[in-house]
Design a protein around this motif. Structure first.
Motif, mmCIF file in Angstrom:
data_model
loop_
_atom_site.group_PDB
_atom_site.id
_atom_site.type_symbol
_atom_site.label_atom_id
_atom_site.label_comp_id
_atom_site.label_asym_id
_atom_site.label_seq_id
_atom_site.Cartn_x
_atom_site.Cartn_y
_atom_site.Cartn_z
ATOM 1 N N PHE A 663 0.934 -1.067 -0.014
ATOM 2 C CA PHE A 663 -0.113 0.065 0.116
ATOM 3 C C PHE A 663 1.079 1.284 0.056
ATOM 4 O O PHE A 663 2.236 1.145 0.226
ATOM 5 C CB PHE A 663 -0.914 0.189 1.281
ATOM 6 C CG PHE A 663 -0.227 -0.068 2.560
ATOM 7 C CD1 PHE A 663 0.119 1.174 3.127
ATOM 8 C CD2 PHE A 663 0.224 -1.287 3.357
ATOM 9 C CE1 PHE A 663 0.925 1.351 4.439
ATOM 10 C CE2 PHE A 663 0.849 -1.316 4.335
ATOM 11 C CZ PHE A 663 0.972 0.291 4.966
ATOM 12 N N LYS A 664 0.227 2.468 -0.403
ATOM 13 C CA LYS A 664 1.149 3.639 -0.501
ATOM 14 C C LYS A 664 0.983 4.333 0.906
ATOM 15 O O LYS A 664 -0.300 4.641 1.284
ATOM 16 C CB LYS A 664 0.731 4.691 -1.543
ATOM 17 C CG LYS A 664 1.168 4.143 -3.025
ATOM 18 C CD LYS A 664 0.915 5.000 -3.874
ATOM 19 C CE LYS A 664 1.564 4.686 -5.372
ATOM 20 N NZ LYS A 664 1.095 5.799 -6.461
ATOM 21 N N ASP A 665 1.998 4.528 1.395
ATOM 22 C CA ASP A 665 2.211 5.330 2.689
ATOM 23 C C ASP A 665 2.725 6.691 2.400
ATOM 24 O O ASP A 665 4.114 6.785 2.196
ATOM 25 C CB ASP A 665 3.184 4.745 3.858
ATOM 26 C CG ASP A 665 3.350 5.435 5.103
ATOM 27 O OD1 ASP A 665 2.536 6.178 5.156
ATOM 28 O OD2 ASP A 665 4.127 5.057 5.965
ATOM 29 N N ALA A 669 5.646 3.207 -1.837
ATOM 30 C CA ALA A 669 4.869 1.792 -1.830
ATOM 31 C C ALA A 669 5.740 1.078 -0.538
ATOM 32 O O ALA A 669 6.631 0.785 -0.417
ATOM 33 C CB ALA A 669 5.357 1.300 -3.141
ATOM 34 N N THR A 670 4.796 0.535 0.355
ATOM 35 C CA THR A 670 5.334 -0.307 1.484
ATOM 36 C C THR A 670 4.768 -1.690 1.540
ATOM 37 O O THR A 670 3.514 -2.035 1.340
ATOM 38 C CB THR A 670 4.514 0.557 2.788
ATOM 39 O OG1 THR A 670 5.023 1.814 2.792
ATOM 40 C CG2 THR A 670 5.026 -0.154 4.057
ATOM 41 N N GLU A 671 5.543 -2.715 1.778
ATOM 42 C CA GLU A 671 5.452 -4.168 1.459
ATOM 43 C C GLU A 671 5.076 -4.407 2.871
ATOM 44 O O GLU A 671 5.453 -4.054 3.901
ATOM 45 C CB GLU A 671 6.515 -4.736 0.701
ATOM 46 C CG GLU A 671 6.370 -6.243 0.720
ATOM 47 C CD GLU A 671 7.419 -7.120 0.505
ATOM 48 O OE1 GLU A 671 7.651 -8.110 0.432
ATOM 49 O OE2 GLU A 671 8.616 -6.387 0.290
ATOM 50 N N ILE A 672 3.746 -5.223 2.701
ATOM 51 C CA ILE A 672 3.535 -6.173 4.180
ATOM 52 C C ILE A 672 4.229 -7.357 4.453
ATOM 53 O O ILE A 672 4.372 -8.182 3.482
ATOM 54 C CB ILE A 672 2.199 -6.317 4.054
ATOM 55 C CG1 ILE A 672 1.415 -4.961 3.866
ATOM 56 C CG2 ILE A 672 1.494 -6.947 5.261
ATOM 57 C CD1 ILE A 672 -0.232 -5.146 3.513
ATOM 58 N N ARG A 694 5.703 0.500 11.374
ATOM 59 C CA ARG A 694 6.805 0.598 10.528
ATOM 60 C C ARG A 694 8.089 0.947 11.297
ATOM 61 O O ARG A 694 8.137 0.628 12.699
ATOM 62 C CB ARG A 694 6.927 2.401 10.140
ATOM 63 C CG ARG A 694 5.651 2.690 9.294
ATOM 64 C CD ARG A 694 5.526 4.127 9.135
ATOM 65 N NE ARG A 694 5.143 4.890 10.485
ATOM 66 C CZ ARG A 694 5.932 5.622 10.932
ATOM 67 N NH1 ARG A 694 7.248 5.956 10.431
ATOM 68 N NH2 ARG A 694 5.760 6.281 12.164
ATOM 69 N N PRO A 695 9.525 0.355 10.638
ATOM 70 C CA PRO A 695 10.621 0.089 11.440
ATOM 71 C C PRO A 695 11.015 1.550 12.114
ATOM 72 O O PRO A 695 10.700 2.709 11.510
ATOM 73 C CB PRO A 695 11.753 -0.009 9.959
ATOM 74 C CG PRO A 695 10.723 -0.536 9.012
ATOM 75 C CD PRO A 695 9.365 0.122 9.021
#
Length: 878
Positions: A663-665, A669-672, A694-695
């Motif tokens: 999803f876009k944060d 683009a951020t991978e689950i 998030r890290p």
């Protein structure tokens, strides 16, 4: 003013009068003796010539008297003698009133501190508070602070304020390096004209110069509070010019605030004040004074002599119209409020909560009044012969009523005095309900408002519970008491006494059911799974960036800290997070998910998030349902990964395995990579909410999370010692176990449950006393009747059943009324209950049966005494 000696020298004047009359009698006696009479004849002739000396003396005294005051003083003395003769009655009434009046005075003291105490500024009615109204929000979020650019716009261009200052409404924790040892203090950022607008002059040194907001960063200076000066600086009169190291920066003390000034807002008690120019230096936020989207300041304005609040509102509204620049942005209009310790937008919520508490203690006072009225009724009937004699000697009904009200007023004033002592003891107990980790300081003085309230309430209470017994005791028909008529009561009962008992039972049941609901809700709240472990975890909030650490130094500090803490004995795991669930902080990120449309008027979907370090899920005890947690390599800037909770997976990827999806944060683009169990993030009573992790991105401010082995919390002292080894200036802003941390989300439920349980217990005690008193009095009045019944063949069980039936009938009526009233009253609590409805049948039934059982036991003892009456002794006494 010649009457003053007559008030304070009354006995001396009477003695002088008697002496003067004796001199006149002796002179007249000697005159008759010179005329040839014997001593005895002369004295008799002198008495005849002089007249009745007693009557003359009384008439002379009347010249110096105020009949009303004299009779009131006589009533007071008579009442005190009568109360001294009846210690059991006096003690019972006063103790009941102490509980009722003390509860009301205690809660009013809190109300006074929050709503009625004026801010300690000069001419407070000419000072206003300024905030912004958010056109897109409602409720508490509809008003917001000012940004620094908005403040300067209103300050420099308004036409109705002689001065416009600003202050940070949330004092900030700061590390003070005292002799090489760091400790936490609280500082407040204010504009350079803050003290001049408030009209506050330092007792030592000076306030900030006018240009401090521009030049303060070059010459760091602070004003210290009077308390800090006394407690930490030994009240040193030469403190001006002393240098204090705060957050690694050297500040010069230029003044000491007066003891009467702590803040202009309740809960805020800074140790020092620094100029707004020092904000970026103290907070390490270089954009704090330039960002138009950073809302953190409250405005403080003093009206010009010719300006009104309406004119100031119109003036600031026009100026603030330029703060919103586009049609899609929220309208932010400047709004002014009278300066009060609780800011204007929040006073309604505080008033509603304190009003609820006042209503509860008002019910307790009603029970106490009913108790006192019942006891006075019983006492008045036993004194019918005395009242009849006074009436036969010429006392009017008004005079008798006044004497009866004097008795009730003396009792209520004594109860009010005892209630003040109870308040003095209870206030620290109530303040102790606040979790120690919440940096809120509330001053609750017993000032003139509290004493005035206590006096007026006690006086009104005395009239309230005394008027009905006074009227009933002095009604027509007193002459029968002089003929020694027998008081065979039989079934002729006092509807007033019975009604008071029913009212007590009714109110008591309402309070008991309310308390029961809140206590059960508290247990439910404690049993709610927050989604993380509530045992064996220690927390410490850190902010190395406030000491000037660079990002590289912060990264090295946190890495070394985690390595050392993990090596401590008894530590199972340790990690970091920028914010914890159920805390006061919240971060919302706008995300885009393929196939989902944002809400109307929004460009993206707002989802709460938190930044966490590797090992976070183990340290917090959060279950990973699938996938993995974060690794140290996940912080690479080219890699964007996230762990989502189960609710987010269900809502946006129903029926799918979201691991590997993205999803876009923002624009990235951020991978689950994992799915965690859904927990509670804002409150324990919330519905499941989407959330993602998030890290940890090397944030300056972070919370250290340390889990012990076998649910045993690690030693806070060892963690503190480890911090001091790394940097003696670093002070944890909050160091506590996770169970102590949970005191904040449980605060509302805990406070409501404790208070209502306490008030319900007091109400039960008072209602029990009232019921026992009425049944006992009925037994004492029916002694002759009971003796006749038993002489005619009635057995003891029948007498016991009859007396118990009298008390239980009143109890049953009171319980029925209490249940009906509770269905309406407890709706107010519906929003504060966890896992429970305000009409929970189990609570209603259990507490109704409990109250009935208490009433049965209370009625049993006077009933058993009635069943043991000896018929012969009862008839012989008659």
């Amino acid at each position: 003013m010649q009457w003053l000696p007559q008030v304070f020298r009354r006995r001396a004047l009477f003695n002088e009068l008697a002496e003067e009359m004796r001199d006149h009698m002796e002179a007249r006696t000697e005159q008759f003796m010179r005329e040839g009479m014997s001593r005895k004849e002369a004295e008799r002739a002198a008495r005849l010539a002089f007249g009745n000396s007693t009557v003359l003396e009384e008439r002379s005294r009347e010249v110096w008297q105020w009949p009303t005051l004299e009779s009131i003083w006589a009533d007071i003395r008579y009442t005190l003698r009568q109360l001294r003769k009846s210690p059991a009655f006096t003690i019972t009434v006063i103790l009941s009133l102490i509980l009722g009046l003390g509860a009301n005075t205690t809660i009013f003291t809190l109300v006074n501190a929050m709503l009625f105490l004026p801010p300690s500024v000069t001419d407070a009615n000419r000072v206003v508070e300024v905030m912004l109204r958010n056109g897109k929000a409602s409720g508490l979020e509809s008003h917001m602070p000012l940004s620094y650019p908005a403040y300067t716009l209103l300050r420099d261009h308004n036409h109705t304020l002689s001065g416009f200052a600003a202050f940070d409404g949330d004092p900030r924790p700061v590390s003070w390096s005292d002799h090489g040892q760091g400790q936490q203090v609280f500082g407040q950022l204010v504009s350079s004209n803050f003290f001049s607008v408030a009209g506050v002059d330092p007792i030592l040194g000076r306030a900030f110069p006018v240009d401090e907001d521009q030049t303060g960063a070059a010459h760091p200076a602070i004003l210290v509070s009077y308390t800090f000066w006394q407690r930490h600086l030994a009240a040193d009169s030469s403190v001006i010019g002393r240098v204090l190291k705060l957050n690694g920066i050297s500040f010069t003390v230029i003044g000491v605030a007066p003891p009467s000034f702590t803040s202009v807002m309740i809960g805020s008690q800074p140790d020092f004040w620094a100029s707004l120019a020092m904000g970026p230096t103290i907070t390490r936020d270089p954009e704090q004074l330039t960002s138009e989207g950073s809302y953190w300041l409250l405005g403080l304005g003093r009206l010009k002599p010719e300006a009104t609040k309406a004119q100031a509102q119109a003036d600031l509204s026009v100026l603030s119209s330029s703060l919103h620049k586009g049609p899609s942005e929220a309208i932010r209009e400047a709004r002014i409020f009278p300066l009060q310790l609780v800011p204007g937008p929040y006073r309604g919520y505080v008033a509603a909560f304190t009003g609820l508490l006042m209503a509860v203690v008002g019910l307790v006072l009603l029970i106490a009044c009913a108790n006192a009225a019942n006891l006075l009724l019983a006492r008045a009937i036993t004194r019918r012969r005395e009242l009849a004699v006074r009436s036969a000697l010429g006392a009017s009904r008004i005079r008798l009523i006044r004497q009866s009200l004097t008795e009730s007023l003396i009792l209520s004033l004594a109860g009010g005095a005892g209630g003040m002592l109870l308040t003095w003891w209870l206030i620290p107990v109530l303040l102790s309900l606040k979790p120690v980790t919440i940096p809120i300081f509330v001053q609750v003085p017993l000032d003139w408002r509290v004493f005035t309230f206590a006096f007026l309430l006690a006086s009104g209470t005395g009239i309230l519970f005394g008027i009905a017994p006074a009227l009933r005791a002095t009604r027509r028909g007193l002459t029968g008491a002089l003929r020694d008529e027998s008081q065979i009561v039989g079934q002729r009962r006092s509807w007033l006494r019975d009604s008071l008992v029913v009212a007590q039972i009714t109110v008591c049941l309402v309070l008991l059911i309310s308390a029961g609901l809140c206590v059960r809700s508290l247990f439910n709240a404690r049993s709610i799974d927050p989604g993380f472990s509530t045992r064996g975890v220690a927390l410490a909030e850190l902010d190395p960036g406030s000491l000037g650490y660079t990002p590289a130094q912060q990264s090295q500090f946190y890495r070394q800290l985690l390595d050392r803490v993990r090596a401590l004995p008894g530590v199972a795991s340790a990690s970091l997070a920028d914010r914890l669930p159920l805390g006061t902080g919240r971060s919302i990120h706008g995300i885009e998910v393929q196939g989902f449309t944002p809400p109307p008027g929004e460009d993206d979907i707002g989802v709460a998030t938190s930044s966490v370090a590797p090992g976070y899920f183990d340290a917090m005890g959060i279950r990973l349902l699938s996938g993995r947690g974060f690794l140290s390599t996940d912080t690479h800037p080219d890699t964007a990964v996230a762990v989502i909770n189960e609710e987010m997976a269900r809502r946006f990827w129903p029926g799918q395995n979201p691991i590997g999806h993205s999803f876009k944060d923002g624009k990235q683009a951020t991978e689950i990579i994992g799915i965690a169990a859904t927990g509670k993030y804002r409150s324990l009573g919330e519905d499941p909410q989407p959330f993602f992790y998030r890290p940890f991105a090397n944030d300056s401010r972070a919370t250290l999370i340390v889990r012990g082995r076998e649910d045993a919390p690690p030693s806070l002292n060892e963690i503190r010692h480890t911090l001091l080894e790394l940097d003696p200036d670093i002070v944890p802003m909050d160091m506590e176990s996770v169970s102590e941390y949970m005191a904040l989300p449980l605060f509302a439920a805990h406070t409501t449950g404790v208070l209502l349980a306490a008030f319900g217990s007091v109400a039960l005690l008072l209602a029990t006393i009232g019921l026992v008193g009425v049944v006992s009095y009925s037994v004492s009045q029916r002694t002759t009747e009971i003796g006749i019944r038993m002489a005619l063949g009635a057995d003891r069980f029948a007498v016991l059943r009859q007396i118990l039936g009298q008390g239980m009938r009143l109890t049953a009526i009171g319980i029925a009324c209490g249940l009906a009233l509770s269905f309406l009253a407890t709706r107010v609590l519906s929003g504060m209950l966890y896992g429970l409805k305000s009409t929970d049948p189990l609570t209603y039934l259990a507490l109704s049966l409990f109250l009935a059982a208490v009433a049965l036991i209370s009625c049993y003892f006077p009933a058993r005494r009635a069943a043991t009456i000896d018929p012969m002794q009862a008839l012989r006494a008659e």
